[in-house]
Design a protein around this motif. Structure first.
Motif, PDB file in Angstrom:
ATOM      1  N   LYS A  26     -71.652  -1.798  -9.196  1.00  0.00           N
ATOM      2  CA  LYS A  26     -71.754  -2.731 -10.543  1.00  0.00           C
ATOM      3  C   LYS A  26     -70.638  -3.956 -10.369  1.00  0.00           C
ATOM      4  CE  LYS A  26     -74.565  -0.015 -12.805  1.00  0.00           C
ATOM      5  NZ  LYS A  26     -75.850  -0.838 -13.120  1.00  0.00           N
ATOM      6  N   ARG A  27     -69.602  -3.777  -9.538  1.00  0.00           N
ATOM      7  CA  ARG A  27     -68.738  -4.621  -9.564  1.00  0.00           C
ATOM      8  C   ARG A  27     -67.997  -4.645  -7.875  1.00  0.00           C
ATOM      9  NH1 ARG A  27     -62.932  -4.493 -11.792  1.00  0.00           N
ATOM     10  NH2 ARG A  27     -62.004  -6.329 -11.288  1.00  0.00           N
ATOM     11  N   ILE A  28     -67.632  -5.884  -7.662  1.00  0.00           N
ATOM     12  CA  ILE A  28     -66.897  -5.735  -6.158  1.00  0.00           C
ATOM     13  C   ILE A  28     -65.652  -6.602  -6.577  1.00  0.00           C
ATOM     14  CG2 ILE A  28     -66.979  -6.368  -3.782  1.00  0.00           C
ATOM     15  CD1 ILE A  28     -70.101  -6.203  -4.171  1.00  0.00           C
ATOM     16  N   ALA A  29     -64.534  -6.093  -6.122  1.00  0.00           N
ATOM     17  CA  ALA A  29     -63.311  -6.893  -6.296  1.00  0.00           C
ATOM     18  C   ALA A  29     -62.598  -7.038  -4.747  1.00  0.00           C
ATOM     19  CB  ALA A  29     -62.190  -6.202  -7.256  1.00  0.00           C
ATOM     20  N   ILE A  30     -62.217  -8.321  -4.523  1.00  0.00           N
ATOM     21  CA  ILE A  30     -61.953  -8.454  -2.984  1.00  0.00           C
ATOM     22  C   ILE A  30     -60.478  -9.356  -3.283  1.00  0.00           C
ATOM     23  CG2 ILE A  30     -62.083  -9.331  -0.792  1.00  0.00           C
ATOM     24  CD1 ILE A  30     -65.124  -8.888  -1.243  1.00  0.00           C
ATOM     25  N   ILE A  31     -59.496  -9.004  -2.574  1.00  0.00           N
ATOM     26  CA  ILE A  31     -58.166  -9.913  -2.453  1.00  0.00           C
ATOM     27  C   ILE A  31     -58.390 -10.534  -1.105  1.00  0.00           C
ATOM     28  CG2 ILE A  31     -55.764 -10.092  -2.435  1.00  0.00           C
ATOM     29  CD1 ILE A  31     -55.597  -7.649  -4.290  1.00  0.00           C
ATOM     30  N   TRP A  32     -58.881 -11.628  -0.978  1.00  0.00           N
ATOM     31  CA  TRP A  32     -58.711 -12.584   0.421  1.00  0.00           C
ATOM     32  C   TRP A  32     -57.598 -12.909   0.969  1.00  0.00           C
ATOM     33  CZ3 TRP A  32     -63.858 -11.994   2.259  1.00  0.00           C
ATOM     34  CH2 TRP A  32     -64.870 -11.871   1.389  1.00  0.00           C
ATOM     35  N   ALA A  33     -57.106 -12.707   2.050  1.00  0.00           N
ATOM     36  CA  ALA A  33     -56.075 -13.261   2.641  1.00  0.00           C
ATOM     37  C   ALA A  33     -56.128 -14.835   2.751  1.00  0.00           C
ATOM     38  CB  ALA A  33     -55.560 -12.886   3.942  1.00  0.00           C
ATOM     39  N   GLY A  34     -55.383 -15.508   2.497  1.00  0.00           N
ATOM     40  CA  GLY A  34     -55.456 -17.210   2.405  1.00  0.00           C
ATOM     41  C   GLY A  34     -55.643 -17.728   3.771  1.00  0.00           C
ATOM     42  N   ASP A  35     -56.465 -18.886   3.939  1.00  0.00           N
ATOM     43  CA  ASP A  35     -56.512 -19.624   5.238  1.00  0.00           C
ATOM     44  C   ASP A  35     -57.478 -18.876   6.247  1.00  0.00           C
ATOM     45  OD1 ASP A  35     -55.233 -21.827   4.182  1.00  0.00           O
ATOM     46  OD2 ASP A  35     -53.359 -21.183   5.062  1.00  0.00           O
TER      47      ASP A  35
END
Length: 105
Positions: A26-35
């Motif tokens: 129903k939902r996907i949450a991601i914290i991407w590392a920059g660059d």
């Protein structure tokens, strides 16, 4: 090949998660590392062989980016979830993710 020529090769990496049983996301949450990851696909599979893309996107070129994906055209259901990084912002780093959260039934 030299390191320089390797940086010109398209960089594709995957992170696959076995959910243990079939679930509807129903939902996907991601914290991407920059660059790092520039273009990506979020995919789901029942058998870890045939994949369906549920989100195709692009991250910003920032230090850390929090994203949440909730608007799916259908309720994606499967046992396996995969993130495929298709390209990078910075050629000298790999694709990096700080956190992935999957919400569903």
């Amino acid at each position: 090949p030299s390191a320089l020529s390797m940086c010109r090769v398209p960089f594709v990496t995957t992170l696959t998660v076995d959910l243990g049983a079939a679930h509807t996301l129903k939902r996907i949450a991601i914290i991407w590392a920059g660059d790092t990851i520039k273009r990506f696909n979020l995919e789901i599979s029942a058998d870890n062989a045939k994949w369906t893309t549920i989100v195709s996107g692009m991250t910003g070129n920032v230090q850390m980016e929090r994203e949440s994906y909730e608007m799916f055209s259908a309720d994606p259901t499967g046992r396996y979830f995969r993130i495929t990084g298709r390209d990078r912002w910075v050629s000298s780093y790999g694709n990096s993710i700080f956190e992935v959260r999957l919400y569903g039934q």
